[in-house]
Design an enzyme around this catalytic site. Structure first.
Site, PDB file in Angstrom:
ATOM      1  N   ASP A 289       0.813  -1.218   0.000  1.00 24.92           N
ATOM      2  CA  ASP A 289       0.000   0.000   0.000  1.00 24.92           C
ATOM      3  C   ASP A 289       0.846   1.267   0.000  1.00 24.92           C
ATOM      4  OD1 ASP A 289      -2.302  -1.552   0.168  1.00 24.92           O
ATOM      5  OD2 ASP A 289      -2.216  -1.620   2.348  1.00 24.92           O
TER       6      ASP A 289
ATOM      7  N   GLU B 197      31.432  -5.496 -18.862  1.00 20.97           N
ATOM      8  CA  GLU B 197      32.033  -5.737 -20.176  1.00 20.97           C
ATOM      9  C   GLU B 197      33.440  -5.164 -20.333  1.00 20.97           C
ATOM     10  OE1 GLU B 197      29.592  -3.958 -23.158  1.00 20.97           O
ATOM     11  OE2 GLU B 197      29.384  -2.061 -22.104  1.00 20.97           O
TER      12      GLU B 197
END
Length: 747
Positions: free
Chosen positions: A174, A592
């Protein structure tokens, strides 16, 4: 390492290992309704507690398990929280307990805790759960006295368990607990912002106009507690009957219900829960039996951890309901916190525009363009900028294909309806390229003259930042660039100086996390296996590090933290020892560009060779799948809010710089980057950010997320130093937000 070394400063940091948990017992429970991310919080509490030498216990089935005792309270081990991160809900169970609401029930719970020497309690739940925890703490001394009188515990047990320390974590779908920003359409009805008396007429009129404009789909969202300004409930069925009766439109009602509680937790939920879990353990360790440390809630405001007195948060939450009952709806929105306040301001602007004939007009033309690689959330940011700009009275222009399209004259006016439906679409609908403006300044200046562009909003990555630097530097030569210019970071790499977060990075993290989950599940039922996964990010290790934290990686290799063959060997040996236990899966992430020699193939071959007889290996290069897909809810909201704030700044700066019938400003603070810094959104001159940038490797010289790496290592069972000098400090609810200044505004 990227960047240059600064002057030596006195080391004022403090480290987690100085906080000894030996001899302490910590229990963790989840209470109330399920919420995604609860398991990540439980995992973090368990592993950090064990790391500092404490005993950690599960309390199964929430307060009911505490009252019942027995097998509901069991000691947790490191391995018992493996493979929990990707599981929704709570694996230790959660039950609402009427008995705990009684004095007798709390007396039983106290006895069960004393018998396990548990005096540190971490409660993950909503408003009611945390209120109950605070009452339990206040009664603790009295409960112990009763247990002594009944002969159920000894005087020595009372002395050794005299203080109960409680830390709460908000676990609620909520997001209704005051003091925290996050726990985790055409028309939206919510309790805190009831519509005006004539809302039925206005809504039906606009729906009819939309249909006349060939808009075939309208979405109306109704919160379960929605009311009108007279506190009369607004239900889905009432709205359906209204639309069918007045307009005859085919209308369907979908009640989401408990579907909202289920599913795999997002990367954001896992990271938030992990950070809050560690902060909870830290708060418990720092609590002293002598200083009567108040029960607190660990929370996140902006990007900064904070601790707030539990009862202040509870009282503020109760004040919201009181304000709504008294029809003081503006007070209710304010009490909900800054997220609600800012959203209400944004919504009010749009509602006024679409529901009235009053449309302000200015003489200003504002251009919007995307620059760099596509990032999910860019389109939502453009939509927000265009519509807020129109409500501010500006004429908005779209530039296709970034700075390349700018100098080629690919510019056109963009109107309200042109950006309909953009929020949920990935990529860049405007088109985006990496071209920098430096070689085309003459032509860009000419296009700005032709279209009389008075301000620029650039949404993009590192090229957008460099491009804005080039334009601001050229102001001495080109008056056309002496206009307000602002950049909003949008890149999956999250490598922009001046901002902790970028639009698109959350979606990329979700892609990494989801893929890691699927890859691990693909080996279900096989022998022990380690996966080597390569992520994007250029030289920036944000995706690898934070993705690794969210996915439960054992090791993450990045450029910012150099490593050699000895480190690789130590990592392999560490993982090998773990895999000789009940652990079945290992996960290694590699950025990478972390090392040009130790590439993904090398690391895969090394782990394969050294793991023979214990585990086998597989490798996967994620590639551009991290860039695509629909934007996450976080990126949609973040992009919407940040772009809206950027346009509001543009409006203010245009008014200040309009003199003698034209816009002219060349001060550094009118060529800015809007970024999140800890708790606030800050407008920073790009010229000042130059010194904070490693242009060779396209990264900031200082990056906040590097402080998360020790946390990731600790949760992977490494012994390491963890700097806690930046951890949350106890604050008061009314004092947790900085005031808005000329250069700073709350997000």
């Amino acid at each position: 390492m990227a960047g240059t070394a600064g002057p030596k400063r006195q080391d004022t940091r403090k480290y987690f290992e100085n906080l000894d948990g030996a001899g302490k017992c910590i229990a963790v429970l989840t209470s109330g309704g399920d919420a995604q991310g609860m398991n990540a919080a439980v995992r973090a509490v368990v592993r950090m507690g064990i790391y500092v030498g404490a005993k950690v216990y599960f309390i199964h089935e929430g307060y009911q398990g505490m009252v019942d005792g027995g097998d509901n309270i069991i000691e947790a081990t490191w391995e018992s929280v493996s493979s929990m991160l990707q599981v929704g809900g709570t694996v230790i169970g959660s039950a609402r307990c009427k008995e705990f609401r009684t004095h007798e029930g709390r007396l039983k719970a106290a006895l069960n805790l004393v018998k396990h020497s548990i005096t540190n309690l971490c409660v993950i739940g909503g408003d009611g759960s945390l209120t109950g925890a605070n009452l339990f703490r206040e009664e603790w001394s009295g409960l112990l006295n009763e247990l002594v009188e009944q002969g159920l515990v000894s005087e020595e047990e009372v002395r050794s368990n005299s203080e109960l320390h409680i830390v709460g974590m908000v676990g609620s779908i909520d997001n209704d607990f005051c003091g925290t920003d996050m726990t985790i359409a055409d028309w939206v009805f919510i309790p805190e912002m009831p519509p005006e008396d004539d809302w039925e007429d206005v809504m039906c009129q606009k729906l009819s106009e939309n249909r006349a404009e060939r808009k075939r789909l309208n979405i109306i969202i109704v919160a379960e507690g929605a009311i009108d300004c007279h506190n009369k409930p607004i239900t889905c069925d009432y709205i359906k009957d209204l639309v069918v009766r007045r307009l005859g439109f085919d209308t369907r009602v979908t009640i989401l219900g408990h579907v909202q509680r289920g599913g795999t937790p997002s990367a954001f939920d896992r990271i938030l829960a992990s950070r809050m879990g560690v902060e909870a353990v830290l708060a418990l360790l720092e609590a002293s039996d002598s200083d009567n440390t108040p029960a607190c809630v660990v929370s996140l405001v902006g990007n900064q951890a904070v601790r707030l007195p539990l009862m202040e948060c509870v009282q503020m939450t109760q004040e919201v309901q009181k304000a709504m009952d008294e029809k003081k709806f503006e007070d209710a929105v304010r009490l909900r916190g800054r997220y609600f306040t800012q959203v209400s301001v944004y919504v009010d602007k749009l509602v006024i525009y679409v529901t009235t004939d009053f449309h302000p007009q200015s003489s200003f033309n504002v251009a919007v363009l995307n620059v760099g690689a596509p990032a999910a959330g860019m389109n939502g940011a453009v939509r927000s900028a265009v519509r807020v700009g129109i409500t501010e009275g500006h004429k908005m222009f779209a530039v296709n294909d970034g700075f390349e399209g700018f100098y080629k004259g690919q510019i056109k006016e963009i109107k309200w309806g042109d950006v309909g439906g953009w929020t949920g679409q990935g990529g860049s609908l405007l088109g985006t390229k990496r071209t920098l403006p430096g070689a085309h300044l003459d032509k860009i200046a000419e296009q700005m003259r032709i279209y009389n562009i008075n301000a620029l909003l650039v949404i993009g990555g590192f090229e957008a930042y460099v491009g804005l630097l080039e334009l601001s530097t050229a102001r001495d030569k080109y008056n056309e660039f002496c206009v307000p210019m602002v950049m909003v970071p949008a890149t999956v790499s999250n490598n922009i100086p001046g901002s902790d977060l970028s639009i698109g990075s959350d979606t990329a993290l979700n892609a990494i996390t989801d893929t890691c989950d699927r890859i691990k599940q693909s080996a279900s039922g096989t022998k022990r296996r380690v996966f080597i996964i390569e992520t994007m990010g250029g030289y920036c290790g944000y995706l690898a590090t934070v993705g690794g934290l969210a996915a439960g990686a054992d090791t993450v290799y990045i450029y910012e933290e150099p490593f050699d063959i000895r480190d690789l060997q130590a990592n392999v040996e560490h993982l090998t020892q773990k895999m000789k236990t009940s652990i079945q899966r290992g996960l290694v992430l590699r950025n990478e560009n972390c090392n040009e020699n130790f590439n993904t193939d090398f690391i895969y071959q090394l782990y394969s060779e050294e793991g023979q007889g214990v585990f086998d290996c597989r490798k996967n290069i994620l590639g551009h799948m991290q860039q695509g897909g629909a934007p996450s809810p976080f990126d949609r909201n973040f992009g919407t809010k940040v772009a809206a704030k950027a346009i509001q700044w543009v409006t203010k700066t245009l008014k200040e710089s309009f003199k003698g019938g034209r816009v002219f400003t060349n001060s550094p603070d009118t060529a800015c980057l809007l970024g999140m810094r800890r708790r606030a959104m800050v407008f920073q001159p790009v010229s000042q950010l130059r010194d904070e940038t490693d242009f060779v490797h396209r990264i900031p010289k200082e990056q906040w997320w590097l402080k998360l790496r020790p946390l990731m290592k600790i949760l992977a069972k490494y012994k390491t130093s963890y700097d806690v000098s930046d951890s949350g400090q106890l604050e008061h609810v009314t004092q947790i937000r900085p005031r808005e200044t000329k250069t700073s505004a709350d997000i």
